[in-house]
Design a protein around this motif. Structure first.
Motif, mmCIF file in Angstrom:
data_model
loop_
_atom_site.group_PDB
_atom_site.id
_atom_site.type_symbol
_atom_site.label_atom_id
_atom_site.label_comp_id
_atom_site.label_asym_id
_atom_site.label_seq_id
_atom_site.Cartn_x
_atom_site.Cartn_y
_atom_site.Cartn_z
ATOM 1 N N ILE B 323 -3.682 4.282 0.041
ATOM 2 C CA ILE B 323 -3.098 3.269 -0.842
ATOM 3 C C ILE B 323 -1.673 3.659 -1.209
ATOM 4 N N LYS B 324 -1.481 4.957 -1.484
ATOM 5 C CA LYS B 324 -0.153 5.454 -1.824
ATOM 6 C C LYS B 324 0.827 5.115 -0.705
ATOM 7 N N GLY B 325 0.413 5.377 0.524
ATOM 8 C CA GLY B 325 1.265 5.086 1.679
ATOM 9 C C GLY B 325 1.620 3.612 1.731
ATOM 10 N N ALA B 326 0.622 2.758 1.495
ATOM 11 C CA ALA B 326 0.862 1.319 1.551
ATOM 12 C C ALA B 326 1.841 0.899 0.459
ATOM 13 N N ILE B 327 1.693 1.504 -0.724
ATOM 14 C CA ILE B 327 2.586 1.128 -1.834
ATOM 15 C C ILE B 327 4.031 1.529 -1.529
ATOM 16 N N ILE B 328 4.194 2.728 -0.945
ATOM 17 C CA ILE B 328 5.545 3.180 -0.606
ATOM 18 C C ILE B 328 6.200 2.200 0.366
ATOM 19 N N VAL B 329 5.451 1.837 1.407
ATOM 20 C CA VAL B 329 6.016 0.913 2.393
ATOM 21 C C VAL B 329 6.355 -0.423 1.739
ATOM 22 N N THR B 330 5.458 -0.903 0.866
ATOM 23 C CA THR B 330 5.719 -2.164 0.177
ATOM 24 C C THR B 330 7.016 -2.081 -0.626
ATOM 25 N N ALA B 331 7.192 -0.972 -1.354
ATOM 26 C CA ALA B 331 8.387 -0.823 -2.180
ATOM 27 C C ALA B 331 9.646 -0.871 -1.326
#
Lengths: 259, 346
Positions: B323-331
């Motif tokens: 999830i952390k990875g996905a959030i970083i990419v989203t940001a």
């Protein structure tokens, strides 16, 4: 209005880029309060001439006097410190900063001096910005919005206001209206008129002959790296200037010089 | 705004739409934080039958978990605002933890690193100065490389990342360094890491906002040529910014070591990425010129809420990372979008 005091003088100013003689033996004089236009075709040496005066480039040879002293600027910052403000063709503004921050960039007003961590005098800069903009008749709706949110004309006005706020001795503008619309151009021209009224000397590099005749006292024509003519704006018309720019006039002197 | 626009005679004002874009990125991050927290709150009542947010202990652990990386993120934020990046902070944490700890050991521990030299039971100021100096040195080298050799910050700090990790391992040939003095251990005990983070965050928030340093940091990230033409010594300023980032990474290294009462060469692994992610989630633009410590602090809390929330829901730690990875990419995607819109505007 123009006094006799010579503000800027060049003698034999020359710049070669390798084999290209971009500027050859330019002798130029600007008196206090005078507005001079520098015109010429692309590659005629106008911008090269400006870059030598402002120290952006180092000249090949020749001498420059500014405000009574022979000068040799190592960079635009030294020239600025001496009192020459330049509005560059590519605007030197920081898009993410607001208007006062841009006006005072690199020479911020300070409340408490702590070296690099000196505390900014934000109110002082805002007030000085308002005063500076008023003096140059620049209208910007919201001083605290960033430059990014402004139109091309407003940006140019900020750039010019920055020069006008600080320059006491000489302002150089390199094609200040090249990228602007009709109304924005009018606003910039108004700023230039107000500078004239205040007696701030100006060198205006421009392609726009209508503008040149409207605004300046003298027109200096560059052609092929040389000063082809030095004309009094009130004594000539557009046809004369175009003739010098294209080399129809002044060419005989050139051929004589060669012979 | 609308009156101001009509007042001016020259119609060069921005279109009315432009007004909407003034919403700062920090606000978006805050909305995100509240949203994520509320999702966990609702899931909490559904699956655990209790509140996620109304639990002082959970909240304090949550803040504690992220505050060490938060200290690093304060430095990284400044680096990113100049348009740079710092990949070395995690390794600097490791190296600083090892070296500082070796000057903080007690005399009763026979295998202390400097026991033969008699450098044990030293006053706490000694390891602190050593630790900060280590961080400073790493940051200084980063800054000098970036400012004067003109190699990209990505490469310079990548080199430092590998080198500093190497130093951390070489220093004791891989052995952990343990048994600090009480004074040194106190740096990491209780809520001290949070206090240190708050002091650092407030200090640099004020510095970025109210000092020449801050103004020049934003100016360089916004338009480096303009900054240079305006007389800012860009090179010197970059060295300063990277040095500060190094010092803060060093500080974080000491806090981690003091908290665990031991230093290991693998400490701080991937902290650099978490710190960068906190900043980016908080609205610090990777292209430079925009962002703030407040945004980064919000980004840090988003991290905290996610980690804490997953633990709360008893979800596997593996999901956290995904999830952390996905959030970083989203940001980052959001950041790129914003830039595109700005480019179209200009």
């Amino acid at each position: 209005m123009a006094s006799n005091k010579i503000i800027l003088k060049t003698e034999g100013l020359t710049k070669h880029y390798g084999g290209v003689h971009a500027l050859e033996d330019a002798n130029f004089e600007l008196r206090d309060g005078e507005h001079i236009a520098v015109v010429g075709d692309n590659g005629a040496g106008k911008s090269t001439f400006v870059r030598q005066i402002t120290g952006v480039e180092q000249r090949t040879r020749g001498k420059v006097w500014f405000d009574g002293e022979e000068v040799n600027f190592n960079g635009p910052i030294e020239a600025r410190e001496a009192g020459i403000e330049t509005v560059f063709q590519n605007l030197a503004l920081a898009d993410d900063l607001d208007v006062p921050s841009n006006l005072f960039l690199g020479r911020e007003k300070i409340l408490v001096n702590l070296g690099p961590f000196s505390i900014l005098d934000r109110r002082g800069m805002l007030e000085a910005t308002e005063a500076g903009l008023k003096r140059t008749a620049v209208k910007i709706p919201n001083l605290s919005s960033t430059i990014r949110h402004m139109s091309g004309g407003q940006r140019q006005c900020v750039a010019i206001a920055r020069s006008a706020t600080f320059a006491s001795k000489l302002i150089i503008m390199d094609e200040p209206t090249a990228a602007l619309g009709v109304q924005e151009t009018a606003q910039v021209e108004n700023i230039i008129r107000s500078l004239k009224a205040q007696g701030v000397p100006l060198i205006l590099v421009s392609h726009n002959l209508r503008q040149v005749f409207d605004l300046v006292d003298r027109i200096v024509v560059f052609r092929r790296g040389r000063i082809a003519a030095n004309l009094n704006a009130s004594e000539v018309d557009g046809n004369d200037v175009v003739a010098y720019i294209t080399g129809v006039k002044g060419a005989e002197d050139e051929s004589m010089a060669v012979a | 705004m609308a009156e101001a626009t009509t007042k001016t005679s020259i119609a060069t004002q921005m279109p009315p739409k432009a007004q909407k874009r003034h919403r700062p990125a920090e606000l978006n991050a805050l909305v995100g934080l509240v949203g994520i927290a509320l999702v966990f709150e609702i899931l909490g009542w559904i699956f655990q039958g209790q509140s996620f947010l109304v639990n002082t202990q959970r909240l304090s652990i949550m803040v504690l978990q992220v505050s060490v990386i938060g200290i690093i993120a304060v430095g990284v934020t400044q680096v990113i605002i100049t348009g740079g990046i710092d990949l070395s902070s995690g390794s600097v944490v490791g190296a600083t933890a090892m070296i500082a700890m070796s000057f903080a050991q007690v005399s009763t521990y026979p295998r202390a690193v400097f026991i033969e030299q008699g450098w044990v039971d030293l006053p706490v100021i000694v390891p602190i100065i050593v630790g900060l100096a280590c961080g400073l040195l790493a940051g200084l080298i980063n800054g000098l490389l970036i400012a004067y050799t003109k190699i990209p910050p990505f490469i310079a700090t990548l080199g430092m990342m590998v080198t500093a990790r190497g130093i951390a391992k070489w220093y004791t040939k891989g052995q952990p360094v343990s048994f600090p003095t009480e004074d040194f251990a106190a740096i990491g005990q209780g809520m001290m890491p949070v206090v240190i983070f708050l002091v650092i965050a407030v200090l640099f928030y004020l510095i970025l906002k109210y000092t020449v340093y801050g103004k020049h940091t934003y100016a360089i990230g916004s338009n480096q040529d303009a900054a240079r033409m305006s007389g800012i010594n860009v090179e010197r300023h970059l060295v300063l910014v990277y040095s500060i980032a190094g010092v803060l990474a060093g500080l974080a290294g000491m806090v981690v070591a003091a908290r665990g009462l031991t230093a290991q060469s693998g400490m701080g692994l991937m902290y650099e990425l978490d710190a960068i992610a906190m900043a980016v989630i908080g609205g610090v633009s990777l292209s430079g010129g925009r962002g703030s410590i407040i945004g980064t602090a919000i980004g840090m809390l988003i991290f905290g809420v996610i980690i804490s929330g997953f633990t709360f829901l008893r979800l596997d730690a593996y999901y956290q990372e995904m999830i952390k990875g996905a959030i970083i990419v989203t940001a980052v995607v959001v950041d790129v979008w914003r830039q595109k819109r700005r480019a179209l505007e200009a």
